[in-house]
Structure formats: structure tokens, C-alpha cells
Design a protein around this motif. Structure first.
Motif, short mmCIF file in Angstrom:
data_model
loop_
_atom_site.label_atom_id
_atom_site.label_comp_id
_atom_site.label_asym_id
_atom_site.label_seq_id
_atom_site.Cartn_x
_atom_site.Cartn_y
_atom_site.Cartn_z
N ASP A 57 0.85 -1.19 0.00
CA ASP A 57 0.00 0.00 0.00
C ASP A 57 0.89 1.24 0.00
N PRO A 58 0.91 2.02 -1.09
CA PRO A 58 1.79 3.19 -1.13
C PRO A 58 1.44 4.24 -0.08
N HIS A 59 0.20 4.22 0.42
CA HIS A 59 -0.17 5.15 1.50
C HIS A 59 0.59 4.85 2.80
N ALA A 60 1.05 3.61 2.96
CA ALA A 60 1.69 3.19 4.20
C ALA A 60 3.21 3.31 4.19
N ILE A 61 3.81 3.60 3.04
CA ILE A 61 5.27 3.55 2.93
C ILE A 61 5.97 4.55 3.84
N ALA A 62 5.55 5.80 3.84
CA ALA A 62 6.22 6.80 4.69
C ALA A 62 6.13 6.40 6.16
N GLN A 63 4.95 5.95 6.59
CA GLN A 63 4.79 5.53 7.99
C GLN A 63 5.62 4.28 8.28
N ASN A 64 5.69 3.35 7.35
CA ASN A 64 6.49 2.14 7.56
C ASN A 64 7.98 2.47 7.70
N ILE A 65 8.46 3.41 6.89
CA ILE A 65 9.86 3.82 7.00
C ILE A 65 10.12 4.49 8.34
N ILE A 114 5.39 5.78 -13.00
CA ILE A 114 4.71 5.45 -11.74
C ILE A 114 3.24 5.79 -11.90
N PRO A 115 2.34 4.84 -11.63
CA PRO A 115 0.91 5.14 -11.77
C PRO A 115 0.50 6.36 -10.94
N MET A 116 -0.42 7.15 -11.50
CA MET A 116 -0.86 8.38 -10.82
C MET A 116 -1.40 8.10 -9.41
N THR A 117 -2.09 6.99 -9.23
CA THR A 117 -2.63 6.67 -7.90
C THR A 117 -1.50 6.48 -6.89
N VAL A 118 -0.41 5.86 -7.33
CA VAL A 118 0.76 5.66 -6.45
C VAL A 118 1.43 7.00 -6.18
N GLN A 119 1.58 7.83 -7.21
CA GLN A 119 2.18 9.16 -7.01
C GLN A 119 1.39 9.96 -5.98
N HIS A 120 0.06 9.97 -6.13
CA HIS A 120 -0.77 10.73 -5.20
C HIS A 120 -0.66 10.17 -3.78
N ALA A 121 -0.65 8.85 -3.67
CA ALA A 121 -0.53 8.22 -2.35
C ALA A 121 0.78 8.61 -1.68
N LEU A 122 1.87 8.55 -2.43
CA LEU A 122 3.18 8.89 -1.86
C LEU A 122 3.24 10.36 -1.48
N SER A 123 2.85 11.25 -2.39
CA SER A 123 2.97 12.68 -2.10
C SER A 123 2.01 13.11 -0.99
N THR A 129 1.35 11.51 1.61
CA THR A 129 1.87 11.06 2.90
C THR A 129 3.25 11.62 3.20
N GLY A 130 3.68 12.61 2.43
CA GLY A 130 4.92 13.31 2.76
C GLY A 130 6.15 12.88 1.98
N VAL A 131 6.00 12.00 1.02
CA VAL A 131 7.14 11.61 0.19
C VAL A 131 7.25 12.63 -0.95
N SER A 132 8.40 13.26 -1.05
CA SER A 132 8.65 14.20 -2.16
C SER A 132 9.11 13.41 -3.37
N LEU A 133 8.42 13.61 -4.49
CA LEU A 133 8.78 12.92 -5.73
C LEU A 133 9.56 13.87 -6.63
N ASN A 134 10.75 13.45 -7.02
CA ASN A 134 11.57 14.22 -7.94
C ASN A 134 11.59 13.52 -9.28
N HIS A 135 10.99 14.15 -10.27
CA HIS A 135 10.94 13.57 -11.61
C HIS A 135 12.29 13.72 -12.30
N VAL A 136 12.83 12.60 -12.73
CA VAL A 136 14.06 12.59 -13.51
C VAL A 136 13.72 11.82 -14.79
N PRO A 137 13.64 12.53 -15.92
CA PRO A 137 13.23 11.88 -17.17
C PRO A 137 14.13 10.70 -17.54
N ALA A 138 13.50 9.66 -18.06
CA ALA A 138 14.25 8.50 -18.54
C ALA A 138 15.00 8.89 -19.81
#
Length: 156
Positions: free
Chosen positions: A29-37, A61-70, A72-81
Motif C-alpha cells: 500500500d503506497p499510502h503506508a510507505i512513509a509511515q512504515n519507513i 509510476i501510476p498516478m494513484t501511487v504518485q498521489h498516495a506517496l505525495s 503522505t509526505g514523500v517528495s517525488l523528484n521527476h528525472v526523465p528517462a
């Protein structure tokens, strides 16, 4: 896992997540990652403030996962492939700038298995930063040697 040394227990911890090479595990569950860490750190007596920054091509990264991470306090830094080692270079630069702004004692938790980080981590450790590593099954020997504590498996 060993407990935090007293000088690091209440210090800041910055989490540097190579999401390109250590993605969100299937079924997690991507919503739980920040708390698990944060909980994993607290179990080892790291009780200071925690910041989590993930680097990679967010288009993959699927949009639902991006929203879940951000959310819950995870900063996402986009680095183009497409540019070789672009994520690694961005992480390295940001890690070193973080050290300039956050003098030791402080904690680095790297989530990666990539050997490209080993030299920087060795240098940070020699400057009294505490280096923690959460690695996938395969990780380079120099990278493991750079860390004070190593999680063999996921922290998620």
C-alpha cells in the motif's frame, strides 16, 4: 538491526529513495510507505525528524501511487528517462547539498543497491554522518561496506 548511537538518535534523517531501481513493491500500500519507513527507524531508536525524497521517472509510476506517496509526505523528484544515470547523479548532488545545510551528526538512509553511491556514502561517513542502507536482494559490496547499518530487504 542495531540501535541508534546516542548522537544520532534525535538527529535528522533524510531518506534518499532510488525509486527507479527500488520501486514500490507489488501488493504494498503506497499510502503506508512513509509511515512504515518512520516506524522502522523508530524501532532502531531513530526518533528525529524524517524527510523522504524519491527519484525517478514519475511517468512510469501510476498516478494513484504518485498521489498516495505525495499525500503522505514523500517528495517525488521527476528525472526523465533516457539519460544514463540521471537519477543517480541527481540523488548524489542533492545528498551532498543536504550535508552542506545539515551538519553532522545526522542520518542518511539510502534505498538503493547501486554501487554509484558508495564513494559519496564513504565520504559522508568519514565526516561523521550516520549511513543507513535499505537494499534489494542484489547490491554492490562497496555500497554495503559504506553503511553503518544495512536492512536486507524492504523497509516498506
Amino acid at each position: 538491526m542495531e540501535k541508534a548511537e546516542a548522537q544520532y538518535a534525535s538527529a535528522k534523517t533524510s531518506v534518499w529513495w532510488d525509486i527507479e531501481n527500488c520501486g514500490v513493491p507489488k501488493g504494498c500500500d503506497p499510502h503506508a510507505i512513509a509511515q512504515n519507513i518512520s516506524s522502522a527507524l523508530a524501532k532502531m531508536s531513530y526518533c528525529g525528524p524524517v524527510s523522504i525524497i524519491a527519484y525517478g521517472d514519475t511517468v512510469r509510476i501510476p498516478m494513484t501511487v504518485q498521489h498516495a506517496l505525495s499525500s503522505t509526505g514523500v517528495s517525488l523528484n521527476h528525472v526523465p528517462a533516457g539519460v544514463k544515470d540521471a537519477s543517480d547523479k541527481k540523488i548524489l548532488v542533492d545528498m551532498l547539498f543536504w550535508a552542506v545545510d545539515n551538519p553532522a551528526p545526522a542520518n542518511y538512509l539510502l534505498i538503493s543497491g547501486d554501487r554509484d553511491f558508495s564513494y559519496a556514502l564513504h565520504q559522508l561517513r568519514m565526516r561523521r554522518y550516520n549511513i543507513l542502507l535499505a537494499k534489494p536482494q542484489q547490491a554492490s559490496v562497496p555500497l554495503i561496506a559504506a553503511a553503518k547499518s544495512v536492512w536486507f530487504g524492504q523497509v516498506f
